[in-house]
Design a protein around this motif. Structure first.
Motif, PDB file in Angstrom:
ATOM      1  N   GLY A 120       0.783  -1.221   0.000  1.00  0.00           N
ATOM      2  CA  GLY A 120       0.000   0.000   0.000  1.00  0.00           C
ATOM      3  C   GLY A 120       0.818   1.275   0.000  1.00  0.00           C
ATOM      4  N   GLY A 121       2.134   1.175  -0.083  1.00  0.00           N
ATOM      5  CA  GLY A 121       2.979   2.357  -0.113  1.00  0.00           C
ATOM      6  C   GLY A 121       4.193   2.197   0.779  1.00  0.00           C
ATOM      7  N   GLU A 122       5.031   3.229   0.793  1.00  0.00           N
ATOM      8  CA  GLU A 122       6.272   3.186   1.565  1.00  0.00           C
ATOM      9  C   GLU A 122       6.005   3.013   3.057  1.00  0.00           C
ATOM     10  OE1 GLU A 122       9.558   6.504   2.677  1.00  0.00           O
ATOM     11  OE2 GLU A 122       9.387   6.036   0.521  1.00  0.00           O
ATOM     12  N   ARG A 123       5.037   3.754   3.589  1.00  0.00           N
ATOM     13  CA  ARG A 123       4.730   3.649   5.009  1.00  0.00           C
ATOM     14  C   ARG A 123       4.255   2.238   5.356  1.00  0.00           C
ATOM     15  NH1 ARG A 123       3.732   7.480   9.092  1.00  0.00           N
ATOM     16  NH2 ARG A 123       4.156   9.100   7.547  1.00  0.00           N
ATOM     17  N   GLY A 124       3.478   1.634   4.479  1.00  0.00           N
ATOM     18  CA  GLY A 124       2.995   0.279   4.737  1.00  0.00           C
ATOM     19  C   GLY A 124       4.115  -0.739   4.781  1.00  0.00           C
ATOM     20  N   LEU A 125       5.086  -0.624   3.875  1.00  0.00           N
ATOM     21  CA  LEU A 125       6.216  -1.553   3.860  1.00  0.00           C
ATOM     22  C   LEU A 125       7.070  -1.369   5.107  1.00  0.00           C
ATOM     23  CD1 LEU A 125       8.112  -3.629   2.718  1.00  0.00           C
ATOM     24  CD2 LEU A 125       8.967  -1.924   1.086  1.00  0.00           C
ATOM     25  N   LEU A 126       7.376  -0.128   5.459  1.00  0.00           N
ATOM     26  CA  LEU A 126       8.183   0.111   6.653  1.00  0.00           C
ATOM     27  C   LEU A 126       7.449  -0.333   7.918  1.00  0.00           C
ATOM     28  CD1 LEU A 126       9.689   3.632   5.821  1.00  0.00           C
ATOM     29  CD2 LEU A 126      10.850   1.405   5.733  1.00  0.00           C
ATOM     30  N   THR A 127       6.136  -0.181   7.942  1.00  0.00           N
ATOM     31  CA  THR A 127       5.358  -0.625   9.097  1.00  0.00           C
ATOM     32  C   THR A 127       5.415  -2.139   9.236  1.00  0.00           C
ATOM     33  OG1 THR A 127       3.871   1.280   8.952  1.00  0.00           O
ATOM     34  CG2 THR A 127       3.050  -0.656  10.122  1.00  0.00           C
TER      35      THR A 127
END
Length: 247
Positions: free
Chosen positions: A73-80
């Motif tokens: 779902g995006g960069e924040r989702g991957l880092l989360t």
């Protein structure tokens, strides 16, 4: 890191799942996830959060540049997702160290603190991201649950040690902050290179072993133990044998 969950009401949380994606290079669903998480770790270790991007992650994993966004779902989702894995690994290490410490509640508490330090030394990329609130979706379920389990591991173990030492239950919050601040502060200083050389790649890093820093952490926890769990019980004195009177 270990932090109390801050879950809002269900109505305040996003419920839309990321769209599925058909991945090139023969990755199946689970394989793509692991490849992207591995690539994230490599990038964070080599260049820190400033070097991270979805495009760089896709290139490192060998997939299309759109794959990470579709899957997470995006960069924040991957880092989360990467941070949630970190909390899971930390909790597993805490549980293993606590089990190895035996039955003494105070020893088990110190073991949990040692696990926190050793996890940070062994998993720098995870540890440093797990506390970047500005880069994570803190309302995401998996992160809430994983961080909550880590926090519960600390608080439950501390409460058991305090009961054994007959310490006042109302001081649990203060002692929890003390325990967390001590191990997190130590780990942060260590990862910043302020306590000595570190193992692993990265600017300013590189040492033969993490053992010296791990041992230094153990020594700090030994000093801290009375403040967290009371003084260790004094060893029982063996009564001196009375010498027979001389005639």
């Amino acid at each position: 890191m270990v932090r109390p969950p801050t879950r809002p009401p269900p109505s305040a949380r996003a419920t839309k799942a990321p769209a599925p994606v058909t991945v090139a290079h023969g990755y199946h669903h689970g394989g793509l996830r692991e490849a992207l998480l591995d690539a994230t770790e490599q990038i964070l270790l080599e260049g820190g959060i400033e070097a991270f991007s979805l495009r760089a992650c896709a290139r490192r994993a060998g997939v299309s540049h759109a794959a990470p966004a579709h899957h997470f779902g995006g960069e924040r989702g991957l880092l989360t997702a990467f941070a949630a894995v970190g909390f899971e690994r930390m909790t597993e290490r805490m549980a293993a160290y606590r089990e190895q410490a035996g039955d003494d509640p105070a020893a088990r508490l110190i073991a949990v603190g040692q696990a926190y330090i050793d996890f940070a030394l062994a998993h720098r990329a995870h540890f440093q991201l797990m506390h970047r609130h500005d880069r994570l979706d803190e309302l995401e379920d998996s992160l809430q649950e994983a961080s909550g389990r880590a926090f519960a591991m600390l608080t439950d173990t501390l409460a058991q040690a305090m009961r054994q030492a007959r310490l006042p239950a109302e001081s649990v919050p203060q002692r929890t902050v003390l325990a967390w601040a001590a191990v997190h502060g130590f780990a942060t200083l260590a990862l910043e290179g302020l306590l000595g050389p570190l193992p692993g790649p990265g600017p300013g890093l590189g040492g033969p072993s993490q053992q010296p820093l791990s041992a230094l952490g153990a020594a700090m926890l030994a000093v801290l133990r009375p403040a967290l769990a009371g003084d260790a019980p004094a060893p029982k004195k063996t009564p001196a044998r009375r010498q027979p009177a001389r005639r």
